[in-house]
Design a protein around this motif. Structure first.
Motif, short mmCIF file in Angstrom:
data_model
loop_
_atom_site.label_atom_id
_atom_site.label_comp_id
_atom_site.label_asym_id
_atom_site.label_seq_id
_atom_site.Cartn_x
_atom_site.Cartn_y
_atom_site.Cartn_z
N PRO A 80 0.83 -1.22 0.00
CA PRO A 80 0.00 0.00 0.00
C PRO A 80 0.86 1.26 0.00
O PRO A 80 2.06 1.22 0.32
CB PRO A 80 -0.80 -0.12 1.30
CG PRO A 80 0.06 -0.96 2.19
CD PRO A 80 0.78 -1.92 1.29
N LYS A 81 0.26 2.37 -0.35
CA LYS A 81 0.95 3.65 -0.35
C LYS A 81 1.14 4.12 1.11
O LYS A 81 0.33 3.83 1.98
CB LYS A 81 0.16 4.71 -1.12
CG LYS A 81 -0.03 4.38 -2.60
CD LYS A 81 1.29 4.43 -3.34
CE LYS A 81 1.07 4.21 -4.85
NZ LYS A 81 2.33 4.23 -5.61
N SER A 82 2.22 4.85 1.31
CA SER A 82 2.52 5.35 2.65
C SER A 82 1.54 6.44 3.05
O SER A 82 1.16 7.28 2.24
CB SER A 82 3.95 5.90 2.69
OG SER A 82 4.20 6.55 3.92
N LYS A 83 1.13 6.42 4.32
CA LYS A 83 0.25 7.45 4.85
C LYS A 83 0.94 8.28 5.93
O LYS A 83 0.31 9.06 6.64
CB LYS A 83 -1.01 6.80 5.45
CG LYS A 83 -1.87 6.08 4.41
CD LYS A 83 -3.10 5.46 5.05
CE LYS A 83 -3.95 4.74 4.02
NZ LYS A 83 -5.15 4.10 4.63
N SER A 84 2.26 8.11 6.05
CA SER A 84 3.00 8.80 7.12
C SER A 84 3.42 10.20 6.74
O SER A 84 3.93 10.94 7.57
CB SER A 84 4.25 7.99 7.48
OG SER A 84 5.18 7.99 6.40
N GLY A 85 3.23 10.58 5.46
CA GLY A 85 3.68 11.90 5.02
C GLY A 85 5.15 11.96 4.74
O GLY A 85 5.74 13.04 4.70
N SER A 86 5.79 10.80 4.52
CA SER A 86 7.23 10.75 4.31
C SER A 86 7.61 11.41 2.99
O SER A 86 6.93 11.26 1.97
CB SER A 86 7.72 9.30 4.32
OG SER A 86 9.07 9.23 3.94
N PHE A 87 8.74 12.16 3.04
CA PHE A 87 9.28 12.77 1.83
C PHE A 87 10.25 11.83 1.12
O PHE A 87 10.76 12.14 0.06
CB PHE A 87 10.01 14.07 2.19
CG PHE A 87 9.11 15.13 2.76
CD1 PHE A 87 8.37 15.94 1.92
CD2 PHE A 87 9.00 15.32 4.13
CE1 PHE A 87 7.53 16.92 2.44
CE2 PHE A 87 8.17 16.29 4.65
CZ PHE A 87 7.43 17.11 3.80
#
Length: 540
Positions: A80-87
């Motif tokens: 799944p796509k990250s939801k942590s807001g990582s750059f």
């Protein structure tokens, strides 16, 4: 000024404040500044967390890097796509889609196998030991244990005064060499029990953190082997050598991609320092204070001969008489740390200023260590980021010497702290695909905090009376180490919950600290420094 201080200044004026022999000793002592830099900053690389995701089940030779279009499709199906807001990464690090048998439906589960990016690191301790996801706190704990050892500066101070500068430094140097060889072996040898391996690693990290306080003793030796007019330059030069140690780390990790081999070289360097350090003499000032006059005489004689100076006046042993309480007027006697704390709570003016300074120390330490030891977590090339970080620190220190003398302390300090606040809080408004902008703002903040961190030392000294100045500095440094210890855990919050969270915390604390400073702290440039508590309280 004590009798010892007066006599050492007179002696250095006669034999020379800085000459070839002093330079030789200064170089040997200065190399000690490399030790904490080598040990601490190397963990930023060998303990770095490469980009990673869950390993796709049943996919032979799965890698983090995309191998083909089919591989991309499989990744997008399972990860799944990250939801942590990582750059740094678009993928979730810890979860994978599990598909039910004979069904297209899936559920999200935690994984226990990962693949790691090889873009910047061949391997790291984190990737070898899988210190990610639920095990990520272990890596944070290793950093916390090391920084907890920074309280060993209290031990180094006590031993330095009791046993002498040389014996204390040598004890810490030998300990550093032995402990780091042990750490190298723990990283290199395969253990049957991984939990035991991690426990030993954590214990060694704590002990190495204590031994790394040799830096404080190195500064003392450096300033006591030269004349009074060269002491500020000596202390600053030790700090510059510490920064040079950062570049040595960068060179090692860049040229030696295998972290185990790289740390073997670090252990070898520390062992080399332990082998030569015995030639460094004891501080002559400490010897005089301890009535060991003849030993001090021999060191002064070497300095005088090196500088081609006449030192016949030294033949009188009375020149080396130890300090006596009667030699110092009552109003000039210095207070202990406990006495200083009582004074701080007694006087409202001292309490307010000391509280503001304490919080600013905490903010500076918190932000400095949070940035400096986590450059590998920034978007972009970690080697380039680290190199620029070390360079801007050096430039900031050099710039502070000029700016503080020309423009005072309050305005430059306030501007730098406000800059940190603005840079970090603005991360909230930066899109995920602009990670390099976050890296740029972080490096600007590194310049600002390096400048402000150097400035807070000066402000603290100038804002307290002579009688409690040294104790006040000691209290501030001890208190600020709370920020050192907790900074790795702030980074962990960003990794586990929300990537921008550490930046928001750094920015908020810096903003609050500078607000207090602007309202409650005076300008101290070109102001007469109070000597007694009464002078300080009456001073408007």
């Amino acid at each position: 000024m004590s009798q010892v201080s007066k006599k050492t200044e007179e002696i250095f004026q006669q034999i020379g404040e800085f000459g070839p022999y002093q330079l030789f000793i200064f170089i040997l002592v200065g190399i000690l500044a490399f030790e904490p830099a080598l040990v601490a900053y190397s963990f930023s690389f060998y303990g770095a967390t490469p980009n990673h995701r869950c390993k796709i089940p049943g996919y032979e030779n799965d890698t983090y890097e995309i191998q083909s279009e089919y591989h991309r499709q499989i990744i997008e199906k399972y990860i799944p796509k990250s939801k942590s807001g990582s750059f740094k990464t678009e993928y979730d690090n810890c979860n994978i889609n599990e598909f039910h048998q004979n069904s297209s439906n899936s559920s999200l589960i935690k994984c226990d196998q990962w693949v790691y990016s090889k873009k910047y690191f061949r391997n790291t301790l984190t990737s070898d030991w899988n210190l990610v996801c639920k095990s990520a706190p272990k890596r944070s704990l290793f950093s916390t244990l090391y920084f907890s050892g920074s309280y060993g500066v209290l031990l180094s101070g006590i031993l330095s005064d009791k046993l002498g500068r040389k014996k204390t430094a040598y004890l810490f140097v030998i300990s550093n060499a032995i402990l780091n060889i042990g750490l190298f072996l723990v990283m290199t040898i395969d253990f049957y029990n991984q939990n035991l391996r991690e426990i030993l690693f954590g214990i060694l990290r704590l002990l190495i953190g204590i031994a790394a306080n040799v830096y404080a003793t190195a500064v003392v030796i450096a300033i006591e082997i030269v004349g009074p007019r060269k002491r500020v330059a000596a202390a600053n030069t030790i700090y510059y050598l510490y920064i040079i140690g950062e570049f040595v780390v960068l060179l090692l990790v860049y040229l030696i991609p295998d972290y185990k081999t790289m740390y073997g070289y670090i252990a070898a360097i520390l062992t080399f320092i332990a082998l030569y350090f015995w030639v460094v003499p004891e501080s002559p000032r400490w010897l005089m204070a301890k009535k060991r006059n003849q030993e001090a005489y021999r060191i002064f004689r070497k300095i005088a001969e090196s500088n081609k100076k006449n030192f016949n006046f030294l033949d009188d042993s009375d020149q080396f008489s130890p300090i006596q309480d009667s030699d110092v007027p009552t109003e000039e006697k210095h207070y202990t740390i406990m006495q200083t704390l009582k004074i701080i709570f007694k006087s409202k003016k001292v309490f307010v200023r000391s509280t503001v300074i304490l919080f600013n120390w905490l903010a500076n330490t918190f932000v400095y260590y949070g940035i400096s030891y986590n450059t590998s977590d920034l978007a972009g090339d970690p080697y380039l980021n680290f190199g620029i970080s070390a360079l801007v620190e050096l430039v900031a220190i050099l710039a502070s010497h000029y700016v503080l003398e020309r423009y005072g302390r309050k305005i430059p300090y306030s501007i730098m702290m406000a800059t940190i606040g603005v840079c970090f809080i603005s991360v909230l408004f930066i899109p995920k695909n602009m990670g390099l902008l976050v890296t740029g703002l972080t490096l600007v903040s590194k310049f600002a905090v390096s400048f402000s961190y150097n400035t807070i030392y000066i402000i603290t000294a100038e804002c307290h009376p002579t009688v409690i100045r040294n104790s006040s500095l000691a209290i501030c440094q001890t208190f600020s180490r709370i920020g050192t210890v907790i900074s790795p855990n702030i980074q962990l919050l960003g990794e586990m919950f929300w990537y921008p969270l550490p930046y928001v915390i750094y920015g908020s604390i810096s903003s609050f600290a500078v607000t207090l400073f602007i309202f409650f702290m005076p300008e101290t440039r070109n102001q007469k420094l109070p000597d007694t508590i009464n002078e300080f309280v009456k001073d408007d």
